[in-house]
Design a protein around this motif. Structure first.
Motif, PDB file in Angstrom:
ATOM      1  N   MET A   1     -17.388  25.826   4.088  1.00 40.00           N
ATOM      2  CA  MET A   1     -18.249  24.946   3.310  1.00 40.00           C
ATOM      3  C   MET A   1     -17.446  24.230   2.224  1.00 40.00           C
ATOM      4  O   MET A   1     -16.408  24.718   1.780  1.00 40.00           O
ATOM      5  N   LYS A   2     -17.976  23.081   1.796  1.00 46.70           N
ATOM      6  CA  LYS A   2     -17.457  22.446   0.595  1.00 46.70           C
ATOM      7  C   LYS A   2     -18.420  22.765  -0.538  1.00 46.70           C
ATOM      8  O   LYS A   2     -19.633  22.533  -0.421  1.00 46.70           O
ATOM      9  N   LEU A   3     -17.898  23.334  -1.611  1.00 50.87           N
ATOM     10  CA  LEU A   3     -18.720  23.807  -2.714  1.00 50.87           C
ATOM     11  C   LEU A   3     -18.303  23.158  -4.017  1.00 50.87           C
ATOM     12  O   LEU A   3     -17.099  22.982  -4.286  1.00 50.87           O
ATOM     13  N   GLY A  24     -11.723  30.749   1.938  1.00 48.43           N
ATOM     14  CA  GLY A  24     -11.326  29.563   2.676  1.00 48.43           C
ATOM     15  C   GLY A  24     -12.199  28.346   2.466  1.00 48.43           C
ATOM     16  O   GLY A  24     -11.987  27.309   3.102  1.00 48.43           O
ATOM     17  N   HIS A  25     -13.185  28.446   1.581  1.00 49.62           N
ATOM     18  CA  HIS A  25     -14.032  27.292   1.298  1.00 49.62           C
ATOM     19  C   HIS A  25     -13.257  26.253   0.482  1.00 49.62           C
ATOM     20  O   HIS A  25     -12.340  26.589  -0.273  1.00 49.62           O
ATOM     21  N   ASP A  26     -13.643  25.018   0.616  1.00 45.55           N
ATOM     22  CA  ASP A  26     -13.067  23.912  -0.154  1.00 45.55           C
ATOM     23  C   ASP A  26     -13.878  23.788  -1.435  1.00 45.55           C
ATOM     24  O   ASP A  26     -15.070  23.449  -1.392  1.00 45.55           O
ATOM     25  N   VAL A  27     -13.267  24.065  -2.575  1.00 40.64           N
ATOM     26  CA  VAL A  27     -13.998  24.219  -3.834  1.00 40.64           C
ATOM     27  C   VAL A  27     -13.581  23.156  -4.847  1.00 40.64           C
ATOM     28  O   VAL A  27     -12.385  22.876  -5.017  1.00 40.64           O
ATOM     29  N   ASP A  65     -21.672  20.797   0.482  1.00 35.94           N
ATOM     30  CA  ASP A  65     -22.708  21.507   1.239  1.00 35.94           C
ATOM     31  C   ASP A  65     -23.618  22.288   0.304  1.00 35.94           C
ATOM     32  O   ASP A  65     -24.804  22.483   0.599  1.00 35.94           O
ATOM     33  N   ALA A  66     -23.061  22.791  -0.793  1.00 39.62           N
ATOM     34  CA  ALA A  66     -23.844  23.577  -1.756  1.00 39.62           C
ATOM     35  C   ALA A  66     -23.227  23.442  -3.140  1.00 39.62           C
ATOM     36  O   ALA A  66     -22.032  23.169  -3.283  1.00 39.62           O
ATOM     37  N   VAL A  67     -24.059  23.659  -4.141  1.00 42.98           N
ATOM     38  CA  VAL A  67     -23.632  23.650  -5.534  1.00 42.98           C
ATOM     39  C   VAL A  67     -23.957  25.007  -6.139  1.00 42.98           C
ATOM     40  O   VAL A  67     -25.077  25.509  -5.996  1.00 42.98           O
ATOM     41  N   VAL A  68     -22.973  25.604  -6.800  1.00 48.99           N
ATOM     42  CA  VAL A  68     -23.178  26.849  -7.546  1.00 48.99           C
ATOM     43  C   VAL A  68     -23.109  26.474  -9.017  1.00 48.99           C
ATOM     44  O   VAL A  68     -22.045  26.115  -9.532  1.00 48.99           O
ATOM     45  N   HIS A  69     -24.240  26.541  -9.703  1.00 51.11           N
ATOM     46  CA  HIS A  69     -24.334  26.044 -11.082  1.00 51.11           C
ATOM     47  C   HIS A  69     -24.372  27.205 -12.065  1.00 51.11           C
ATOM     48  O   HIS A  69     -25.362  27.936 -12.148  1.00 51.11           O
ATOM     49  N   LEU A  70     -23.264  27.376 -12.787  1.00 50.29           N
ATOM     50  CA  LEU A  70     -23.173  28.435 -13.791  1.00 50.29           C
ATOM     51  C   LEU A  70     -22.848  27.898 -15.180  1.00 50.29           C
ATOM     52  O   LEU A  70     -22.733  28.678 -16.123  1.00 50.29           O
ATOM     53  N   ALA A  71     -22.684  26.593 -15.312  1.00 59.38           N
ATOM     54  CA  ALA A  71     -22.324  26.012 -16.602  1.00 59.38           C
ATOM     55  C   ALA A  71     -23.491  26.113 -17.579  1.00 59.38           C
ATOM     56  O   ALA A  71     -24.658  26.079 -17.189  1.00 59.38           O
ATOM     57  N   VAL A 106     -28.626  24.722  -3.700  1.00 55.00           N
ATOM     58  CA  VAL A 106     -28.141  25.167  -5.010  1.00 55.00           C
ATOM     59  C   VAL A 106     -28.391  26.656  -5.192  1.00 55.00           C
ATOM     60  O   VAL A 106     -29.447  27.172  -4.797  1.00 55.00           O
ATOM     61  N   VAL A 107     -27.429  27.335  -5.778  1.00 60.42           N
ATOM     62  CA  VAL A 107     -27.653  28.662  -6.343  1.00 60.42           C
ATOM     63  C   VAL A 107     -27.180  28.576  -7.781  1.00 60.42           C
ATOM     64  O   VAL A 107     -26.113  28.028  -8.066  1.00 60.42           O
ATOM     65  N   TRP A 108     -27.992  29.076  -8.706  1.00 58.85           N
ATOM     66  CA  TRP A 108     -27.625  28.952 -10.116  1.00 58.85           C
ATOM     67  C   TRP A 108     -28.034  30.209 -10.859  1.00 58.85           C
ATOM     68  O   TRP A 108     -28.851  31.002 -10.376  1.00 58.85           O
ATOM     69  N   THR A 109     -27.441  30.386 -12.039  1.00 60.18           N
ATOM     70  CA  THR A 109     -27.756  31.555 -12.851  1.00 60.18           C
ATOM     71  C   THR A 109     -28.857  31.233 -13.843  1.00 60.18           C
ATOM     72  O   THR A 109     -28.647  30.520 -14.824  1.00 60.18           O
TER      73      THR A 109
END
Length: 296
Positions: A1-3, A24-27, A65-71, A106-109
């Motif tokens: 995935m591209k994250l 191995g994801h593209d981050v 493909d997805a966003v991980v939002h922790l900011a 999206v997955v976020w905190t």
């Protein structure tokens, strides 16, 4: 995935970047400043996500493909309550909307603080124990309110754009070999202790990483919230006894055994196949190398 991972140089964010890159994801890691070092499979960008233009460019230009939002500001007491609320809400709004426009899940905190107890002027008892994701939400502070609004923004984005968003509600995040919670435990006297609004719960950062990983590989429909807590409290004492002594009472509905956490993670276990693997008993003095890109 591209994250795209926001908050990429923060506590949990840096561990998540390190993990997904190792898979191995593209981050693309986004934070206010780039870290001193580099990491294979990761491109770091400096951006202020409270600015719509910067947030949208950082995400839309990547077509992830997805966003991980922790900011965001991670707790009360680091700045004013107003700044905490505005920073967290503005950044969440911009990130969610950009993700929706590019079709990225999206997955976020979020936080346990949206229930209201942790940063209340006078921490109060929950309606029942253990607390699950359906418990009423009554924040009195800027941080908890920002997470409550953030989850409403998540639901809005799902309705508007049809993506999925998972809101992870972690407890106090601890790091192997640096368990600050155990300093609190060492000084704990149930007869004189202050009320704990999170009822002495915690979670190891590696378990935060694993629940994010579980979400990224899950088939989630719409907006869902999940607790992320260790299975036990960090006191090493029976949880219900500690709560009753310090608060002077227990909720009428209380089904806690031994040192069981005051927060239920049954939903994450059932829907994501996730369980916390770490406890303070082995992690308090554990030596684990953190993300090397933070050190240069």
């Amino acid at each position: 995935m591209k994250l795209v991972v926001t908050g990429a140089t923060g506590g949990a964010g840096s561990w998540i970047v390190d993990h997904v890159a190792s898979e191995g994801h593209d981050v693309v890691g986004v934070d206010l400043e780039r870290p001193p070092g580099e990491r294979e499979n990761v491109t770091f960008l400096a951006a202020d996500l409270t600015d719509q233009g910067q947030a949208w460019e950082a995400i839309l230009s990547q077509d992830p493909d997805a966003v991980v939002h922790l900011a965001g500001i991670p707790r009360m007491g680091e700045t004013t309550g107003t700044e905490t609320f505005l920073t967290n809400v503005e950044s969440a709004y911009h990130v969610f909307e950009a993700a929706g426009r590019t079709g990225a899940d999206v997955v976020w905190t979020s936080s346990e603080s949206l229930y209201g107890m942790p940063f209340a002027a006078e921490p109060f008892l929950p309606d029942y124990l253990p607390i699950d994701e359906a418990h009423p939400q009554r924040p009195e502070d800027g941080y908890g309110a920002s997470k409550l609004v953030g989850e409403e923004l998540a639901a809005k984005t799902v309705r508007k754009h049809g993506i999925s968003i998972a809101s992870i509600r972690p407890s106090w995040i601890q790091y192997p070999g640096e368990y600050q919670a155990r300093e609190v435990a060492a000084a704990f006297d149930p007869e004189t202790a202050d009320r704990s609004g999170n009822f002495w719960s915690y979670v190891d950062v590696r378990d935060v990483v694993s629940i994010v990983d579980a979400v990224l590989h899950a088939d989630i429909d719409g907006h869902e919230a999940y607790h992320a807590m260790a299975a036990d409290n960090y006191l090493g004492r029976p949880t219900a006894d500690a709560i009753e002594t310090v608060f002077g009472a227990l909720p009428e509905q209380c089904d806690l055994g031994g040192e069981e956490s005051a927060f239920s993670t049954a939903k994450a276990r059932t829907e994501l196949g996730w369980e916390p693997d770490h406890t303070w008993r082995e992690a308090e003095d554990e030596t684990v190398e953190g993300p090397a890109f933070l050190d240069g």
